[in-house]
Design a protein around this motif. Structure first.
Motif, PDB file in Angstrom:
ATOM      1  N   ALA A  64      -8.978   1.853  -2.492  1.00 38.94           N
ATOM      2  CA  ALA A  64      -7.635   2.422  -2.465  1.00 38.94           C
ATOM      3  C   ALA A  64      -6.921   2.151  -3.773  1.00 38.94           C
ATOM      4  O   ALA A  64      -7.236   1.197  -4.495  1.00 38.94           O
ATOM      5  N   SER A  65      -5.950   3.006  -4.060  1.00 37.12           N
ATOM      6  CA  SER A  65      -5.095   2.813  -5.226  1.00 37.12           C
ATOM      7  C   SER A  65      -3.709   3.330  -4.893  1.00 37.12           C
ATOM      8  O   SER A  65      -3.558   4.426  -4.345  1.00 37.12           O
ATOM      9  N   GLY A  66      -2.701   2.516  -5.203  1.00 33.10           N
ATOM     10  CA  GLY A  66      -1.332   2.913  -4.930  1.00 33.10           C
ATOM     11  C   GLY A  66      -0.594   1.860  -4.135  1.00 33.10           C
ATOM     12  O   GLY A  66      -1.048   0.735  -3.969  1.00 33.10           O
ATOM     13  N   GLY A  67       0.555   2.225  -3.593  1.00 28.98           N
ATOM     14  CA  GLY A  67       1.411   1.258  -2.920  1.00 28.98           C
ATOM     15  C   GLY A  67       2.078   0.374  -3.947  1.00 28.98           C
ATOM     16  O   GLY A  67       2.721   0.843  -4.883  1.00 28.98           O
ATOM     17  N   PRO A  69       2.498   6.479  -4.657  1.00 32.34           N
ATOM     18  CA  PRO A  69       1.668   7.200  -3.681  1.00 32.34           C
ATOM     19  C   PRO A  69       0.318   6.511  -3.532  1.00 32.34           C
ATOM     20  O   PRO A  69      -0.302   6.105  -4.514  1.00 32.34           O
ATOM     21  N   LEU A  70      -0.127   6.364  -2.300  1.00 30.74           N
ATOM     22  CA  LEU A  70      -1.350   5.635  -1.990  1.00 30.74           C
ATOM     23  C   LEU A  70      -2.465   6.604  -1.632  1.00 30.74           C
ATOM     24  O   LEU A  70      -2.320   7.438  -0.731  1.00 30.74           O
ATOM     25  N   GLY A  71      -3.583   6.506  -2.334  1.00 32.39           N
ATOM     26  CA  GLY A  71      -4.764   7.291  -2.009  1.00 32.39           C
ATOM     27  C   GLY A  71      -5.912   6.374  -1.639  1.00 32.39           C
ATOM     28  O   GLY A  71      -6.055   5.284  -2.202  1.00 32.39           O
ATOM     29  N   LEU A 127      -4.018  10.401   1.843  1.00 27.73           N
ATOM     30  CA  LEU A 127      -2.958  10.258   0.850  1.00 27.73           C
ATOM     31  C   LEU A 127      -1.668  10.008   1.611  1.00 27.73           C
ATOM     32  O   LEU A 127      -1.341  10.746   2.550  1.00 27.73           O
ATOM     33  N   GLU A 128      -0.954   8.950   1.237  1.00 25.24           N
ATOM     34  CA  GLU A 128       0.292   8.646   1.939  1.00 25.24           C
ATOM     35  C   GLU A 128       1.359   8.154   0.981  1.00 25.24           C
ATOM     36  O   GLU A 128       1.069   7.673  -0.121  1.00 25.24           O
ATOM     37  N   LEU A 172      -1.398  12.232   5.026  1.00 24.31           N
ATOM     38  CA  LEU A 172      -2.363  13.290   5.296  1.00 24.31           C
ATOM     39  C   LEU A 172      -3.742  12.650   5.307  1.00 24.31           C
ATOM     40  O   LEU A 172      -4.147  12.010   4.333  1.00 24.31           O
ATOM     41  N   ILE A 173      -4.485  12.797   6.418  1.00 29.34           N
ATOM     42  CA  ILE A 173      -5.757  12.100   6.614  1.00 29.34           C
ATOM     43  C   ILE A 173      -6.827  13.099   7.033  1.00 29.34           C
ATOM     44  O   ILE A 173      -6.591  13.956   7.903  1.00 29.34           O
ATOM     45  N   TYR A 174      -7.990  12.979   6.427  1.00 29.64           N
ATOM     46  CA  TYR A 174      -9.124  13.848   6.771  1.00 29.64           C
ATOM     47  C   TYR A 174     -10.330  12.976   7.104  1.00 29.64           C
ATOM     48  O   TYR A 174     -10.609  11.988   6.408  1.00 29.64           O
TER      49      TYR A 174
END
Length: 449
Positions: free
Chosen positions: A398-401, A377-379, A367-368, A350-352
């Protein structure tokens, strides 16, 4: 390189005794290509994710990228393993000190070529775009216990007269060719613009390797007199050597889909903000019955074995003659051939995006999630800015993956009939690999006409 990772994973589990529109226009959304690469750290993005708001009739684009990520393994260790180099003691010390009980590592590289054509509208508010693409991707994943890393890089002298855990361990190495074709439907109103796109893909799998263990432990007797290994091992291997293009060992199908809503600017020519939902890499590869599977559940005793640094010991010439079948025979595993299926690590995002500074800036966030073991989950959030002379840049956090946090940068230059983009989602590890557990680099070259 794949042999090294196969060996490393088996060593991690069962190793033996030892040590350690115009060039001057500055509106970031109105450009044919606004330069911001769809932010996907794991593998390739979809051809239907080309820049929202693009007005070009034709876009041709080539992408190349690599990445490595881990919750604990430093990037200099990763590079040493990838290129069969010696792993320095200080490097593995830093990685070991950063580890938790369970750890993950992932890397990937690949490239793609995409062509997108916009048909002339046969209705005033509706247009159709056709896209075709070829992608090569190679992704690897490793999940391991801290004891397994400690054992592989330092031997088991530190665990004398003790039992260490060598599971759970999971390793996957997947490479495939992907041929895609799809369409994008575009509908416009006076204030809004909508895009809905989808692709279908044929997948060719030249090789696949999957290793997993459970209930695996190793006891080291005093003075290393003997080792007692209790293990449960499963290994799937599809590798036909030099792949045959028209007779691959793996075949499959996949699909992508995306929906984008865009709000037009007040003058109706630019884009003020957008919201995008993406699903890609939803598919599978079916491996033929010629593929090999190994299963073992046993206990073994080793005596008189002394190896001081398992990972470095097996580098170079030793690796060239390494025979997986011979080692598995020692471990008393059962060998069989049968077909099996692999699910791709599909992505949901989901991208904004929000235009700022009179169209010169773009603030975006997303968020993906990837369907991959150990993938968090990557934000992310990113700010891009358009300078004069067709130069655009962005910074991201970024954080996640497979990592906890990172910093990225990107630089893009537009020319009269194209663009060039260079970026990294993990710039600290690219500049100073000993200080970070992740690094990446991507290059994008495109033409618009």
């Amino acid at each position: 390189m794949n042999t090294l990772f196969t060996l490393l994973c088996i060593v991690l589990t069962f190793g033996l005794f030892g040590q350690d529109s115009t060039l001057n226009k500055r509106e970031i959304f109105r450009d044919d290509v606004y330069g911001m690469m769809p932010f996907s750290i794991y593998g390739q993005t979809s051809p239907i994710e080309l820049n929202p708001g693009s007005a070009s009739q034709n876009i041709m684009q080539a992408d190349f990228q690599f990445f490595n990520q881990s919750t604990s393994i430093r990037s200099d260790v990763s590079r040493a393993l990838l290129f069969n180099k010696y792993v320095k003691p200080t490097s593995k010390d830093k990685s070991l000190n950063a580890m938790k009980e369970q750890n993950v590592y992932g890397d990937g590289f690949g490239g793609s070529f995409t062509y997108q054509h916009r048909f002339k509208p046969w209705k005033p508010n509706y247009q159709l775009r056709l896209c075709v693409a070829y992608t090569y991707a190679n992704n690897r994943f490793l999940q391991f216990h801290q004891d397994a890393f400690h054992f592989a890089f330092y031997g088991n002298k530190w665990a004398e007269n003790d039992t260490i855990s060598l599971s759970p361990l999971s390793f996957k190495n997947l490479s495939y060719n992907r041929f895609q074709a799809g369409v994008i439907h575009e509908l416009q109103t006076p204030k809004h613009r909508f895009e809905f796109g989808y692709t279908f893909s044929l997948l060719q799998g030249p090789q696949y390797l999957e290793l997993s263990t459970s209930n695996s432990k190793l006891f080291t007797a005093e003075y290393g007199e003997y080792l007692f290994l209790n293990y449960n091992l499963q290994l799937k291997q599809a590798n036909q050597g030099a792949p045959k293009f028209f007779d691959p060992i793996g075949l499959g199908f996949a699909g992508d889909a995306q929906f984008t809503w865009m709000q037009k600017s007040k003058n109706g020519t630019g884009i003020n903000r957008y919201l995008r939902v993406v699903l890609n890499d939803a598919g599978f590869i079916q491996w033929r019955k010629e593929t090999t599977q190994y299963n073992g559940d046993s206990a073994l005793v080793f005596r008189g074995i002394d190896v001081t640094d398992l990972v470095n010991e097996f580098q170079g010439t030793i690796l060239d003659s390494f025979n997986t079948d011979s080692l598995l025979k020692i471990l008393s595993v059962n060998k069989s051939t049968q077909a099996f299926q692999t699910t791709l690590p599909f992505r949901i995002a989901l991208i904004y995006g929000q235009s700022l500074l009179n169209g010169k800036g773009l603030l975006s966030c997303g968020l993906e999630y990837r369907y991959a073991k150990g993938y968090m989950p990557l934000g992310w959030i990113r700010f891009g800015y358009a300078f004069k002379y067709g130069i655009q840049t962005s910074v991201s956090i970024a954080s996640g993956g497979y990592m906890y946090y990172n910093l990225g940068v990107e630089l893009s230059k537009r020319f009269t009939f194209g663009y060039l983009t260079l970026g990294s989602a993990h710039i600290p590890g690219l500049i100073h690999p000993a200080s970070s557990t992740s690094s990446s680099l991507y290059v994008r070259l495109g033409a618009t006409f």
